[in-house]
Scaffold this motif. Structure first.
Motif, mmCIF file in Angstrom:
data_model
loop_
_atom_site.group_PDB
_atom_site.id
_atom_site.type_symbol
_atom_site.label_atom_id
_atom_site.label_comp_id
_atom_site.label_asym_id
_atom_site.label_seq_id
_atom_site.Cartn_x
_atom_site.Cartn_y
_atom_site.Cartn_z
ATOM 1 N N LYS A 201 0.824 -1.203 0.000
ATOM 2 C CA LYS A 201 0.000 0.000 0.000
ATOM 3 C C LYS A 201 0.863 1.259 0.000
ATOM 4 N N ASN A 202 0.562 2.166 -0.915
ATOM 5 C CA ASN A 202 1.305 3.427 -1.079
ATOM 6 C C ASN A 202 2.790 3.192 -1.357
ATOM 7 N N GLN A 203 3.093 2.017 -1.911
ATOM 8 C CA GLN A 203 4.470 1.694 -2.289
ATOM 9 C C GLN A 203 4.549 1.225 -3.740
ATOM 10 N N ILE A 204 3.484 1.440 -4.503
ATOM 11 C CA ILE A 204 3.470 1.110 -5.929
ATOM 12 C C ILE A 204 3.082 2.370 -6.699
ATOM 13 N N ILE A 205 3.942 2.806 -7.603
ATOM 14 C CA ILE A 205 3.683 3.999 -8.410
ATOM 15 C C ILE A 205 3.457 3.579 -9.859
ATOM 16 N N ASN A 206 2.388 4.099 -10.451
ATOM 17 C CA ASN A 206 2.028 3.763 -11.828
ATOM 18 C C ASN A 206 2.061 5.020 -12.697
ATOM 19 N N ILE A 207 2.121 4.810 -14.003
ATOM 20 C CA ILE A 207 2.045 5.911 -14.978
ATOM 21 C C ILE A 207 1.072 5.506 -16.076
ATOM 22 N N HIS A 208 0.239 6.440 -16.509
ATOM 23 C CA HIS A 208 -0.626 6.161 -17.655
ATOM 24 C C HIS A 208 -1.002 7.467 -18.340
ATOM 25 N N GLY A 233 -1.706 14.008 -22.225
ATOM 26 C CA GLY A 233 -0.887 14.145 -21.026
ATOM 27 C C GLY A 233 -0.638 12.815 -20.362
ATOM 28 N N ALA A 234 -0.150 12.893 -19.122
ATOM 29 C CA ALA A 234 0.160 11.681 -18.353
ATOM 30 C C ALA A 234 -0.110 11.938 -16.881
ATOM 31 N N THR A 235 -0.428 10.858 -16.177
ATOM 32 C CA THR A 235 -0.704 10.904 -14.739
ATOM 33 C C THR A 235 0.099 9.822 -14.043
ATOM 34 N N SER A 236 0.775 10.190 -12.965
ATOM 35 C CA SER A 236 1.455 9.211 -12.118
ATOM 36 C C SER A 236 0.759 9.193 -10.768
ATOM 37 N N HIS A 237 0.499 8.005 -10.259
ATOM 38 C CA HIS A 237 -0.284 7.887 -9.025
ATOM 39 C C HIS A 237 0.100 6.621 -8.274
ATOM 40 N N TYR A 238 -0.259 6.578 -7.003
ATOM 41 C CA TYR A 238 -0.132 5.342 -6.237
ATOM 42 C C TYR A 238 -1.238 4.388 -6.667
ATOM 43 N N VAL A 239 -0.911 3.116 -6.689
ATOM 44 C CA VAL A 239 -1.858 2.102 -7.145
ATOM 45 C C VAL A 239 -2.782 1.696 -6.007
ATOM 46 N N THR A 240 -4.070 1.683 -6.294
ATOM 47 C CA THR A 240 -5.076 1.140 -5.381
ATOM 48 C C THR A 240 -5.896 0.114 -6.148
ATOM 49 N N ASN A 241 -6.861 -0.475 -5.486
ATOM 50 C CA ASN A 241 -7.691 -1.475 -6.148
ATOM 51 C C ASN A 241 -8.797 -0.863 -6.995
ATOM 52 N N ASP A 242 -8.915 0.465 -6.988
ATOM 53 C CA ASP A 242 -9.756 1.159 -7.951
ATOM 54 C C ASP A 242 -8.861 1.491 -9.141
ATOM 55 N N LEU A 243 -9.013 0.766 -10.210
ATOM 56 C CA LEU A 243 -8.079 0.812 -11.329
ATOM 57 C C LEU A 243 -7.853 2.238 -11.827
ATOM 58 N N VAL A 276 6.932 12.714 -16.209
ATOM 59 C CA VAL A 276 5.984 12.700 -15.094
ATOM 60 C C VAL A 276 6.308 11.566 -14.123
ATOM 61 N N LEU A 277 6.586 10.385 -14.656
ATOM 62 C CA LEU A 277 6.920 9.255 -13.792
ATOM 63 C C LEU A 277 8.219 9.528 -13.031
ATOM 64 N N ALA A 278 9.230 10.054 -13.710
ATOM 65 C CA ALA A 278 10.509 10.330 -13.048
ATOM 66 C C ALA A 278 10.330 11.320 -11.906
ATOM 67 N N ARG A 279 9.532 12.371 -12.112
ATOM 68 C CA ARG A 279 9.302 13.344 -11.036
ATOM 69 C C ARG A 279 8.582 12.706 -9.857
ATOM 70 N N ALA A 280 7.557 11.910 -10.148
ATOM 71 C CA ALA A 280 6.798 11.269 -9.072
ATOM 72 C C ALA A 280 7.692 10.342 -8.253
ATOM 73 N N VAL A 281 8.534 9.574 -8.927
ATOM 74 C CA VAL A 281 9.434 8.653 -8.232
ATOM 75 C C VAL A 281 10.424 9.424 -7.375
ATOM 76 N N LYS A 282 10.999 10.486 -7.914
ATOM 77 C CA LYS A 282 11.956 11.290 -7.149
ATOM 78 C C LYS A 282 11.299 11.862 -5.894
ATOM 79 N N TRP A 283 10.089 12.363 -6.030
ATOM 80 C CA TRP A 283 9.407 12.946 -4.866
ATOM 81 C C TRP A 283 9.159 11.896 -3.799
ATOM 82 N N HIS A 284 8.817 10.680 -4.236
ATOM 83 C CA HIS A 284 8.643 9.596 -3.264
ATOM 84 C C HIS A 284 9.964 9.283 -2.580
ATOM 85 N N LEU A 285 11.026 9.174 -3.344
ATOM 86 C CA LEU A 285 12.341 8.849 -2.778
ATOM 87 C C LEU A 285 12.838 9.943 -1.841
ATOM 88 N N GLU A 286 12.447 11.179 -2.116
ATOM 89 C CA GLU A 286 12.853 12.300 -1.273
ATOM 90 C C GLU A 286 11.881 12.536 -0.123
#
Length: 299
Positions: A201-208, A233-243, A276-286
């Protein structure tokens, strides 16, 4: 002989051996900032950055991210966290202390399209994505060479709806083997089961792509082209069971017009996905993201 990436990582860890980040979420009330600041001062810490936000000031939620330096931090960690417990209880805080030199172990899941995976690998190689890319998992062999040539373990695990449970059992073994903290779906074109999502939970990042909920399913760019869209455009988000409806971390857009065919639109869309994915990942890592319900606070 160390690689450039290893040298950058070692230098980063050494420079940040005394630095930590404190993330706080709690009911809003007077005295939080003053109490936390005084606590850090009494423990010999120097605040480097401090950000806070109140969601609905009238009895709402308070969020704070503090980054601080503390000489001899490695020896003080246990006492620091133990001494903070009474403050956390007083203000009913959910909190985490993250130590900057402790890099997160990352697993990247990929399929056939390599653009998002390559972006992450380039950022990592240049020293701009501070993490340990522990393993890459794919349901295709297409990206094996580009991964293994960088000295990163690669695991091919066939996956589809008919063998999803079997594939995820293998994937979980790998994630446990490499002690993974974050899973990045770099255009991994498989749906994860509820059990898998809940475990991370809150440890999976997706891009679409950001056409959703329009043009859902296969061939979104073809259908967007036929509809005559003017913006993609593109959206990066944490994965939940609501697709594709998890807490959004980052989004961006690009303009298109009648001169752009399907291939051109897809190329523009992929460039946006990568950044977008790279920024989202960096923010999580930071440690810049606090999840609240189905929203994110990004400091």
């Amino acid at each position: 002989m160390h690689t450039y990436t290893e040298e950058k990582i070692e230098a980063y860890q050494n420079e940040n051996k005394n630095r930590a980040r404190l993330l706080i979420r709690c009911p809003d009330q007077p005295g939080i900032v003053a109490t936390v600041s005084q606590f850090l001062y009494e423990h010999g810490a120097n605040i480097v950055t401090s950000d806070q936000y109140t969601l609905d000031p009238e009895g709402g939620q308070f969020f704070m991210r503090i980054e601080f330096d503390c000489p001899g931090l490695r020896d003080k960690k246990a006492d620091l966290e133990k001494d903070f417990t009474p403050i956390a209880e007083k203000f009913n805080m959910h909190y985490d202390v993250r130590y900057v030199h402790e890099l997160k172990n990352v697993a990247i899941f990929a399929s056939k399209e390599p653009h998002c995976l390559l972006e992450l690998l380039w950022e990592w190689e240049s020293g701009d994505l501070m993490a340990n890319i522990a393993v890459v998992v794919s349901n295709h062999e297409v990206v094996r060479d580009m991964v293994e040539s960088r000295g990163i373990p690669f695991h091919y695990i066939p996956a589809n709806r008919d063998i999803r449970s079997q594939a995820e059992a293998q994937q979980k073994e790998i994630l446990e083997q490499y002690d993974v903290d974050l899973v990045i779906l770099a255009r991994y074109m498989q749906i994860l089961t509820p059990d898998f999502v809940e475990e991370y939970k809150n440890q999976i990042i997706n891009i679409h792509h950001s056409f959703l909920p329009a043009f859902i399913g296969a061939n979104p760019y073809e259908r967007a082209f036929n509809r005559g869209v003017k913006m993609i455009g593109a959206t990066s988000h944490y994965v939940t069971n609501d697709l594709d409806e998890g807490p959004i971390i980052e989004q961006d857009i690009g303009r298109v017009d009648h001169r752009d065919d399907v291939a051109a639109m897809k190329k523009i869309g992929q460039a946006i996905e990568r950044s977008v994915l790279a920024r989202a990942v960096k923010w999580h890592l930071e440690d810049r993201i606090i999840v609240h319900g189905n929203k994110t606070i990004v400091f």
